[in-house]
Design a protein around this motif. Structure first.
Motif, mmCIF file in Angstrom:
data_model
loop_
_atom_site.group_PDB
_atom_site.id
_atom_site.type_symbol
_atom_site.label_atom_id
_atom_site.label_comp_id
_atom_site.label_asym_id
_atom_site.label_seq_id
_atom_site.Cartn_x
_atom_site.Cartn_y
_atom_site.Cartn_z
ATOM 1 N N LEU A 115 15.393 5.738 28.573
ATOM 2 C CA LEU A 115 14.323 6.441 29.268
ATOM 3 C C LEU A 115 14.826 7.818 29.684
ATOM 4 C CD1 LEU A 115 13.028 3.546 31.554
ATOM 5 C CD2 LEU A 115 12.220 4.192 29.283
ATOM 6 N N VAL A 116 13.980 8.823 29.531
ATOM 7 C CA VAL A 116 14.290 10.214 29.912
ATOM 8 C C VAL A 116 15.578 10.659 29.202
ATOM 9 C CG1 VAL A 116 14.247 11.864 31.789
ATOM 10 C CG2 VAL A 116 13.357 9.555 32.183
ATOM 11 N N ASN A 117 15.483 10.824 27.912
ATOM 12 C CA ASN A 117 16.644 11.136 27.084
ATOM 13 C C ASN A 117 16.789 12.629 26.843
ATOM 14 O OD1 ASN A 117 17.004 8.193 26.417
ATOM 15 N ND2 ASN A 117 15.028 8.522 25.417
ATOM 16 N N ALA A 148 8.128 8.248 40.253
ATOM 17 C CA ALA A 148 9.251 8.557 41.140
ATOM 18 C C ALA A 148 10.566 8.066 40.530
ATOM 19 C CB ALA A 148 9.026 7.924 42.510
ATOM 20 N N GLY A 149 10.548 6.858 39.969
ATOM 21 C CA GLY A 149 11.749 6.342 39.314
ATOM 22 C C GLY A 149 12.143 7.178 38.115
ATOM 23 N N LEU A 150 11.159 7.610 37.337
ATOM 24 C CA LEU A 150 11.451 8.437 36.170
ATOM 25 C C LEU A 150 11.994 9.808 36.574
ATOM 26 C CD1 LEU A 150 8.308 7.568 34.026
ATOM 27 C CD2 LEU A 150 10.650 6.876 33.546
ATOM 28 N N LEU A 151 11.513 10.346 37.691
ATOM 29 C CA LEU A 151 12.030 11.635 38.165
ATOM 30 C C LEU A 151 13.487 11.514 38.595
ATOM 31 C CD1 LEU A 151 8.977 13.031 40.170
ATOM 32 C CD2 LEU A 151 9.853 13.815 37.957
ATOM 33 N N VAL A 152 13.845 10.394 39.182
ATOM 34 C CA VAL A 152 15.251 10.181 39.532
ATOM 35 C C VAL A 152 16.106 10.183 38.275
ATOM 36 C CG1 VAL A 152 16.900 8.522 40.481
ATOM 37 C CG2 VAL A 152 14.725 8.941 41.667
ATOM 38 N N LEU A 153 15.618 9.531 37.217
ATOM 39 C CA LEU A 153 16.346 9.490 35.950
ATOM 40 C C LEU A 153 16.356 10.841 35.241
ATOM 41 C CD1 LEU A 153 15.107 6.077 34.472
ATOM 42 C CD2 LEU A 153 17.267 6.540 35.644
#
Length: 492
Positions: free
Chosen positions: A350-352, A321-326
């Protein structure tokens, strides 16, 4: 259906081989990254480096990224740097051997987060020598793949899917930056020049460059087909996703054998395994794989009837969920007319956003550094000057290009960028001064020292245009390159 049955849908039992390949492969890349840092960082950025870390931290203040070097009274030392590299290499080697994978589910998280944290600390102070897209790529991979878990749990579907999202950003982002960035990708002429002008050609680059033009057109069309079209198929059910991933891997292997892009291509290959199922691999191999040990890898983890524990699923839900926000800003970037290439949107990389060669060069320029022992350098003839040869970049026209990737030659890469825009860049000025003073540090990163440690009486910087020798020129004189002297641009 009971809630435990619903949670079992989040287990991806058909991706145990993919998990092993990804985790062990990324760990191996970490070993190489820490190894290259161990050998090169003190010379480039250390206590007596070209761009010393301590001066950078004093100057950058809070603008520098997260780093352990802030937590000490003495913020940086070469000894501490080497200890961090050794720790990272030991953790990576243990994972390649499969040791953390034998522990509880969280063991791999701890190990990979430790490697990620150590490398992030180094990257944050690495300045221009760590300003490459594959550095952020390694950091993102390092953060993610620990959450694939150990053999105590099944590979998590959510993380498998998020790795596919990373692969989509890698490939589609690279394809879009090409189409937006340079007309040669649109008129199919980009590969007429690429093999010759790329930063560090490999042993087969000259052969690839001398291929007929129709082949170069096919290279561009194949790149577009995979990066703009085929890549979307990884989001479809099996076996379509596996076939698409295999096509991505084939294109990356072609790049591996025709150039030196550090670990960029190998990380892309590893991430592509997130779309390849165990069932597809067994089918592709025609059944059991005796002697390869793949049956043991495929059997690792709980059986399909055993669900992973509730705490594990809850942890993954929170992380994803945190990665999807990013992911919002990278998603917008993919479709933006002002698309950024190799950009990070947060301090933790993260998530570049990724991409390469959005702008193509059609001519190859090289900066050649020469020294002399003549008592009067101003009147010395050309025979008295001898070049400092680099390991990876072109120099001696008779020397065949070498294969160094996935090992990263950071100084050689910076020399390629310098040749595009020659100027008094701080690191280059510092390097010339170090060579002039006879300091041994930089010379250890070079292929040859023509003076065997003695300080030259003079240094000069020459500018050349290089091109691959054609077949007739190569047969006539054995030259790998032909070059044109464009003059001397600096003396010291």
């Amino acid at each position: 259906m009971e809630w435990t049955s619903w949670l079992s849908l989040l287990d991806a039992h058909d991706y145990t081989i993919a998990r092993e390949v990804i985790q062990r492969g990324v760990a191996a890349v970490f070993v190489l990254a820490f190894l290259s840092t161990y050998h090169q960082f003190p010379v480039l950025l250390g206590e007596r480096g070209l761009l010393p870390v301590r001066e950078f931290l004093d100057r950058a203040g809070d603008r520098a990224g997260p780093t352990l070097f802030r937590w000490r009274r003495t913020p940086y030392s070469d000894r501490l740097l080497r200890l961090m590299c050794l720790a990272g290499m030991l953790l990576g080697a243990a994972t390649v051997l499969g040791l953390p994978q034998q522990g509880p589910a969280w063991t791999t998280i701890v190990v990979f987060l430790a490697m990620w944290g150590l490398y992030l600390s180094i990257h944050s102070v690495g300045q221009v020598f760590y300003g490459f897209g594959w550095e952020s790529m390694l950091l993102e991979c390092g953060f993610l793949v620990g959450f694939l878990g150990s053999h105590a749990v099944a590979p998590p579907l959510l993380m498998i899917l998020f790795l596919r999202w990373m692969l989509l950003r890698l490939e589609f982002g690279a394809g879009m930056i090409k189409m937006r960035g340079d007309a040669s990708w649109r008129d199919l002429t980009a590969m007429d020049h690429h093999h010759q002008t790329q930063p560090m050609p490999g042993p087969l680059s000259r052969l690839a460059h001398l291929a007929p033009r129709w082949w170069h057109r096919l290279e561009v069309l194949g790149s577009h087909a995979v990066q703009l079209g085929v890549i979307w198929l990884i989001l479809l059910p099996q076996p379509i996703a596996s076939v698409a991933a295999c096509l991505v891997i084939l294109t990356q292997l072609f790049l591996v054998v025709t150039g030196n892009y550090a670990w960029l291509n190998w990380l892309t290959i590893l991430v592509a395994f997130s779309a390849i199922s165990d069932s597809f691999l067994r089918w592709a191999a025609g059944g059991p794989w005796p002697g390869w040990g793949w049956e043991r890898l495929a059997a690792s983890g709980p059986s399909a009837g055993d669900g992973s524990p509730l705490w594990w699923h809850l942890l993954l839900l929170v992380v994803v969920a945190g990665l999807l926000v990013l992911s919002w800003r990278p998603l917008r970037n993919l479709f933006s007319p002002h698309q950024l290439m190799n950009a990070s949107f947060n301090r933790f990389h993260l998530v570049n956003a990724y991409g390469a060669f959005g702008s193509m060069t059609e001519r190859r320029f090289e900066v050649v550094i020469e020294g002399t022992l003549d008592p009067d350098p101003d009147t010395a003839d050309d025979a008295a000057w001898h070049p400092f040869e680099f390991r990876g970049k072109p120099g001696d026209v008779r020397r065949r290009s070498r294969q160094f990737a996935p090992y990263h030659l950071r100084l050689d890469w910076q020399m390629w960028f310098l040749a595009l825009r020659p100027g008094a860049q701080p690191w280059f000025v510092a390097m010339l001064e170090a060579l002039r003073a006879g300091e041994p540090g930089v010379r250890r990163l070079l292929r040859t020292d023509p003076f065997e440690g003695r300080a030259p009486t003079g240094i000069r910087v020459r500018y050349f245009e290089y091109r691959f020798a054609d077949r007739v020129e190569h047969r006539r004189g054995g030259a790998w390159w032909e070059r044109t002297d464009l003059g001397t641009i600096a003396r010291l």
